[in-house]
Design an enzyme around this catalytic site. Structure first.
Site, PDB file in Angstrom:
ATOM      1  N   HIS A  65       1.333  -1.261  -0.146  1.00 41.76           N
ATOM      2  CA  HIS A  65       0.081   0.036   0.094  1.00 41.76           C
ATOM      3  C   HIS A  65       0.684   1.269   0.411  1.00 41.76           C
ATOM      4  CE1 HIS A  65      -3.896  -2.046   1.529  1.00 41.76           C
ATOM      5  NE2 HIS A  65      -3.552  -2.180   0.010  1.00 41.76           N
ATOM      6  N   ARG A  96     -10.451   0.070 -14.462  1.00 41.71           N
ATOM      7  CA  ARG A  96     -10.662  -0.993 -14.148  1.00 41.71           C
ATOM      8  C   ARG A  96     -11.784  -1.415 -13.460  1.00 41.71           C
ATOM      9  NH1 ARG A  96      -5.881   1.334 -11.943  1.00 41.71           N
ATOM     10  NH2 ARG A  96      -4.458   0.061 -12.903  1.00 41.71           N
ATOM     11  N   ARG A 153     -12.116  -1.698 -19.090  1.00 42.32           N
ATOM     12  CA  ARG A 153     -12.094  -3.538 -18.563  1.00 42.32           C
ATOM     13  C   ARG A 153     -13.542  -4.182 -18.116  1.00 42.32           C
ATOM     14  NH1 ARG A 153      -7.327  -5.176 -16.015  1.00 42.32           N
ATOM     15  NH2 ARG A 153      -8.616  -4.854 -13.688  1.00 42.32           N
ATOM     16  N   GLU A 203      -2.961 -10.606 -22.579  1.00 44.60           N
ATOM     17  CA  GLU A 203      -1.848 -10.811 -21.078  1.00 44.60           C
ATOM     18  C   GLU A 203      -0.952 -12.159 -21.136  1.00 44.60           C
ATOM     19  OE1 GLU A 203      -4.315  -8.440 -17.772  1.00 44.60           O
ATOM     20  OE2 GLU A 203      -5.782  -9.473 -19.695  1.00 44.60           O
ATOM     21  N   ASN A 210       1.860  -6.353 -16.892  1.00 43.53           N
ATOM     22  CA  ASN A 210       1.959  -6.984 -16.284  1.00 43.53           C
ATOM     23  C   ASN A 210       2.119  -8.785 -15.646  1.00 43.53           C
ATOM     24  OD1 ASN A 210       2.535  -4.318 -14.882  1.00 43.53           O
ATOM     25  ND2 ASN A 210       0.681  -3.807 -13.676  1.00 43.53           N
ATOM     26  N   ASP A 211       0.607  -8.476 -15.815  1.00 42.86           N
ATOM     27  CA  ASP A 211       0.738 -10.170 -16.264  1.00 42.86           C
ATOM     28  C   ASP A 211       1.189 -10.638 -17.308  1.00 42.86           C
ATOM     29  OD1 ASP A 211      -1.317 -11.208 -14.178  1.00 42.86           O
ATOM     30  OD2 ASP A 211      -2.982  -9.603 -15.154  1.00 42.86           O
ATOM     31  N   ARG A 223       3.562 -12.124 -10.085  1.00 45.78           N
ATOM     32  CA  ARG A 223       4.246 -11.192 -10.140  1.00 45.78           C
ATOM     33  C   ARG A 223       3.906 -10.437  -8.584  1.00 45.78           C
ATOM     34  NH1 ARG A 223      -0.842  -6.860 -11.071  1.00 45.78           N
ATOM     35  NH2 ARG A 223      -2.497  -7.705 -11.642  1.00 45.78           N
ATOM     36  N   CYS A 276      -1.078  -1.136 -20.949  1.00 45.88           N
ATOM     37  CA  CYS A 276      -1.842  -0.373 -20.224  1.00 45.88           C
ATOM     38  C   CYS A 276      -0.985  -1.068 -18.602  1.00 45.88           C
ATOM     39  CB  CYS A 276      -3.493  -0.864 -20.334  1.00 45.88           C
ATOM     40  SG  CYS A 276      -3.569  -2.579 -19.828  1.00 45.88           S
TER      41      CYS A 276
END
Length: 556
Positions: A184, A286, A322, A411, A434-435, A445, A482
């Site tokens: 966080h 998202r 998405r 992804e 990322n994925d 990840r 993205c």
């Protein structure tokens, strides 16, 4: 001079004297209660309620992602399972102080062993325990230092309640010894544009008052810097400030090649800030925020209201939404609550949406209705698409329900490898780096132990990006990026050289990326990309790209 390394969050650089977060409150002794179990339970519940309300109040004042984080912390404080663990210790004669510390420590150990996203939440639990303990003792909870001058904040990990309300006129940068890119601290630092390096080995040895340079772009903390290094860091910081203050203009390369710069958003509340920072639209919205805290799927009407609010903030501009990406680290009871041995490879994304089609139909209907009521250019994409069949299914259903522009996220390596066939059945592709990186490298990840493999700079990942970029160019269809890779100024140049036509990122990164792109032509970007592709690993790919870029700068 010593350089400590960690994970850089944001792209800036700062310098200043260290000020450390105060040490945790001392642990209470395990002495028997003299008040009795019921009195201790009453004390515990009163303190928990006080802490929960304080966290919610801080969240309301902070807004945005910080509010979501702090409301989640408040829920942790009042978690029934934790309360049961505390009560069991109180029934055995313990004091509320000792019961809280012991029960929360046991729960923390469970999260730490789970690793990944849950492991990152262990620090949040520590903060709640400290706040409850402080209230029970009638003392102030450990918090931020107040040295009376701007400073570099150093901590083991920073509590969300403190990160959310940091005084950015005083905190020059943040350095933590624990945590990772998904902590966080990292999430909130990224949202606020704070210069931060997390997970820094040796950070605990930094002392109050010593001067350091915090270089987020390179994931470095320089101790005992020379005057030349301090001057160079100051020059870089001023260049970033000037770029951020420059008149906003559309993203483009030096030769005029347009590269649309878009924002990643997690709720409509971030729209105004993204526009202010120069976003030309939204490249990833998202939608999970509507679903994650719900016991059942939100109605079409509730979804439509949220989507309408978002689209109204971007009249005439592209907004890519998405579809619900649930599963893996985001399980939903009403969608898929089954235990899976490896949920990242199980029922997630388009797979679970296809199985529970009514939820997808409701979401697409709400989006189509919101689109009809606004002037934005709505695009909708499916998450975790792996096959041509999934592509056809989503695109056909989206069109049936009134979505004009439908696409897919790339992804999964299989989708990248057959991108030409994928794009034959849909209108655009957006690469989630990322994925794509975690599946290409077989490295979770969210797992710190394999963090070295989680770099989108790896040539294997770049090869897959090129495959999609080439397919998009051949089909005359746009290919966006993205994932977090788009926020790296140099990697952004490489991605454009590989065929990306738009880049979407945290709004705080837009100015840096806009400036970086403006320094290179398309031919330069392609040359720099070829240099990175020819490397053997992520580190050498970045070095090769930097060398190629510097060659251009020297020639200029």
């Amino acid at each position: 001079m010593t350089t400590l390394t960690g994970s850089g969050i944001g792209l800036g650089i700062a310098q200043g004297p260290v000020a450390r977060v105060s040490d945790p409150l001392p642990k209470p002794e395990n002495t028997p209660s003299t008040a009795g179990a019921e009195a201790e339970k009453a004390r515990f519940r009163t303190s928990v309620a006080v802490v929960a309300r304080e966290l919610e109040d801080r969240g309301a004042r902070a807004g945005g992602t910080a509010q979501d984080v702090l409301e989640a912390q408040a829920m942790i404080a009042e978690d029934p399972t934790l309360a049961e663990e505390v009560d069991a210790r109180l029934d055995d004669g313990a004091t509320a102080e000792w019961a809280v510390v012991d029960a929360f420590a046991a729960f923390r150990e469970m999260l730490t062993q789970a690793g990944g996203y849950l492991g990152e939440r262990a620090a949040d639990l520590d903060d709640v325990a400290q706040r409850v303990l402080a209230d029970l003792r009638g003392v102030a909870a450990p918090g931020l230092p107040q040295p009376g001058h701007p400073y570099v904040l150093v901590a083991r990990d920073l509590a969300p309640a403190d990160t959310a309300l940091l005084d950015l006129d005083q905190v020059l940068a943040v350095v933590t010894s624990d945590g990772g890119p998904t902590s966080h601290t990292a999430i909130l630092a990224r949202e606020k544009g704070i210069v931060a390096v997390v997970g820094v080995t040796g950070a605990r040895d930094l002392t109050d008052g010593e001067t350091v340079i915090v270089d987020a772009e390179n994931g470095a903390v320089v101790t005992d810097p020379t005057e030349a290094e301090l001057t160079a860091a100051s020059d870089r910081a001023e260049a970033r400030k000037a770029a951020a203050a420059a008149p906003l203009k559309p993203g483009a390369l030096a030769d005029g090649t347009a590269v649309m710069l878009l924002a990643n958003l997690g709720s409509p509340d971030g729209a105004a800030g993204a526009v202010e920072l120069g976003a030309e639209g939204v490249g990833l919205f998202r939608t999970e925020f509507l679903f994650l805290s719900a016991d059942e799927a939100p109605t079409v009407e509730d979804q439509q209201a949220a989507y309408t609010k978002l689209l109204q903030a971007f009249p005439g501009q592209k907004v890519v939404v998405r579809a619900l990406d649930a599963g893996a680290d985001k399980p939903l009871k009403f969608l898929n609550d089954d235990d899976e041995d490896n949920p990242a490879l199980g029922m997630r994304g388009i797979r679970i949406l296809r199985e529970r089609e009514q939820i997808l139909r409701d979401q697409l209907t709400a989006l189509a209705n919101a689109d009809a009521a606004t002037d934005a250019d709505l695009w909708v994409m499916a998450p975790m698409v792996a096959t041509v069949d999934e592509t056809r299914y989503f695109t056909d259903l989206a069109h049936e329900l009134g979505i004009r522009t439908a696409g897919v996220m790339v992804e999964v390596p299989s989708a990248a490898l057959i991108a030409d066939r994928i794009l034959a059945h849909t209108e655009f592709a957006s690469i989630g780096t990322n994925d794509l990186t975690q599946y290409t490298m077989a490295a979770d990840r969210l797992l710190g132990s394999v963090a070295a493999l989680q770099s989108p700079w790896h040539p294997a990942v770049l090869q897959l990006v090129r495959s999609v970029g080439t397919a998009g160019a051949d089909a005359g269809k746009p290919v966006g990026i993205c994932g977090e890779a788009a926020a790296d100024p140099l990697l952004a140049v490489v991605l454009v050289g590989l065929g990306a036509t738009s880049l979407s990122m945290a709004p705080a990164a837009l100015a840096d990326v806009r400036l970086s792109l403006s320094q290179y032509t398309l031919e330069d970007a392609q040359r720099i990309a070829r240099a990175a592709l020819a490397a053997d690993d992520a580190a050498s790919a970045r070095t090769a790209a930097r060398d190629a870029a510097e060659k251009k700068e020297k020639e200029a």
